[in-house]
Design a protein around this motif. Structure first.
Motif, short mmCIF file in Angstrom:
data_model
loop_
_atom_site.label_atom_id
_atom_site.label_comp_id
_atom_site.label_asym_id
_atom_site.label_seq_id
_atom_site.Cartn_x
_atom_site.Cartn_y
_atom_site.Cartn_z
N ALA A 111 0.82 -1.22 0.00
CA ALA A 111 0.00 0.00 0.00
C ALA A 111 0.85 1.27 0.00
CB ALA A 111 -0.93 -0.01 1.21
N LYS A 112 2.18 1.09 0.00
CA LYS A 112 3.14 2.20 0.00
C LYS A 112 2.95 3.11 1.22
CE LYS A 112 3.65 2.15 -5.01
NZ LYS A 112 3.59 2.92 -6.27
N VAL A 113 2.73 2.47 2.38
CA VAL A 113 2.57 3.18 3.64
C VAL A 113 3.90 3.09 4.41
CG1 VAL A 113 1.34 3.34 5.83
CG2 VAL A 113 0.11 2.65 3.75
N PRO A 114 4.57 4.22 4.67
CA PRO A 114 5.83 4.18 5.42
C PRO A 114 5.62 3.61 6.83
CG PRO A 114 5.55 6.30 4.35
CD PRO A 114 4.24 5.59 4.22
N LEU A 115 6.56 2.78 7.25
CA LEU A 115 6.52 2.16 8.57
C LEU A 115 7.67 2.70 9.41
CD1 LEU A 115 5.36 0.00 10.52
CD2 LEU A 115 6.89 -1.66 9.40
N ASP A 116 7.36 3.29 10.55
CA ASP A 116 8.36 3.87 11.45
C ASP A 116 8.37 3.05 12.73
OD1 ASP A 116 10.04 5.43 12.96
OD2 ASP A 116 8.90 7.28 12.75
N VAL A 117 9.40 2.23 12.92
CA VAL A 117 9.50 1.36 14.08
C VAL A 117 10.43 2.01 15.09
CG1 VAL A 117 10.13 -0.91 14.95
CG2 VAL A 117 9.06 -0.69 12.68
N VAL A 118 9.91 2.29 16.27
CA VAL A 118 10.67 2.97 17.32
C VAL A 118 11.01 1.93 18.38
CG1 VAL A 118 10.75 4.96 18.86
CG2 VAL A 118 9.23 4.99 16.87
N GLY A 119 12.14 1.25 18.21
CA GLY A 119 12.53 0.20 19.14
C GLY A 119 13.22 0.75 20.35
N CYS A 120 13.61 -0.16 21.24
CA CYS A 120 14.38 0.21 22.43
C CYS A 120 15.74 0.74 22.01
CB CYS A 120 14.56 -0.98 23.35
SG CYS A 120 13.06 -1.61 24.09
N SER A 121 16.20 1.79 22.71
CA SER A 121 17.52 2.31 22.41
C SER A 121 18.58 1.52 23.15
CB SER A 121 17.59 3.78 22.82
OG SER A 121 17.22 3.94 24.17
#
Length: 261
Positions: free
Chosen positions: A251-261
């Protein structure tokens, strides 16, 4: 003579600190200085002022709420609060101070509202009672537009024809969407009434940003809201299951994964 503008900034910072403490219980001086963009000395002055007012207690390295400031949270602890905070903070960075935004109901949407910068002076549209209470407590210079209607108890949100009618003449730059479930076919709510309000909120926004913790991708809910194509961005704390990730790519939807630092 003291600067009235500086006094107002101090009031806004201290209100913001109290709001975050009510969500998290404890905040370090270092984290507060980083999030507020001020020096640790400024943070300590604010904390001492709040301690003198009986609202916080200073502890080693930071501050916690006094017993009198504690309150029962709107949503029970589900083990995802840390991820929810990361998602909220990342998504909130896209909000400019003067923006008009719409904020969904539920715990992740509430965290998003809590992560807005103290300098936020735009407009916020919501059907969520906890978000309304949070915005009132923070004493922002922003404008909050409340959508009334029938109260949906488990989500602490208004739904129904009156809620939807209130949206007819409104517009937002961004709708921060927090569905109850997401799979490769689309997004879902626990009731058709809330799904209908969420579709209307998406319809008044220039862009739709889905904010979710990893549990949402394995949850189940019966009322379909929309497919994935209308989404402009997904912010989450862990990679979604492969079928969902593949559907978002298609669907060309950007995915922003905010993992543990």
């Amino acid at each position: 003579m003291s600067d009235p503008g500086a006094r107002q900034e101090g009031v806004e910072r201290r209100s913001w600190i109290l709001t975050r403490l009510r969500s998290l219980g404890f905040l370090s001086v270092a984290d507060l200085a980083r999030e507020l963009g001020v020096t640790p000395m400024t943070v300590r002055r604010d904390l001492h002022a709040l301690e003198s007012a009986g609202q916080v207690r200073m502890v080693h390295g930071g501050a916690a709420l006094t017993p009198g400031e504690l309150h029962t949270p709107a949503f029970p602890e589900d083990g995802h609060s840390a991820g929810r905070l990361r998602v909220a903070e990342r998504a909130a960075t896209s909000v400019d101070d003067g923006d008009t935004i719409a904020v969904d109901a539920g715990p992740t949407a509430l965290a998003l509202a809590g992560a807005l910068r103290p300098s936020f002076c735009g407009s916020l549209i919501t059907h969520s009672m906890p978000v309304l209470a949070l915005m009132a407590a923070r004493r922002y210079t922003s404008r909050t537009v409340a959508l009334g209607g029938e109260l949906l108890g488990d989500r602490h949100a208004f739904v129904g024809p009156a809620t939807e009618a209130a949206l007819d003449r409104l517009r937002a730059r961004t709708f921060f969407f927090a569905p109850s479930a997401v799979d490769a076919r689309g997004t879902y709510a626990h009731s058709p009434a809330e799904a209908s309000v969420q579709r209307k909120l998406a319809g008044i926004a220039d862009e739709v940003v889905l904010v979710a913790t990893t549990d949402v991708f394995v949850a189940s809910a019966p009322a379909r809201v929309t497919d994935l194509a209308p989404l402009h961005r997904v912010v989450t704390d862990r990679p979604p299951p492969p079928p969902v990730a593949a559907a978002l790519r298609a669907a060309k939807v950007p995915l922003d994964v905010v993992g543990c630092s």
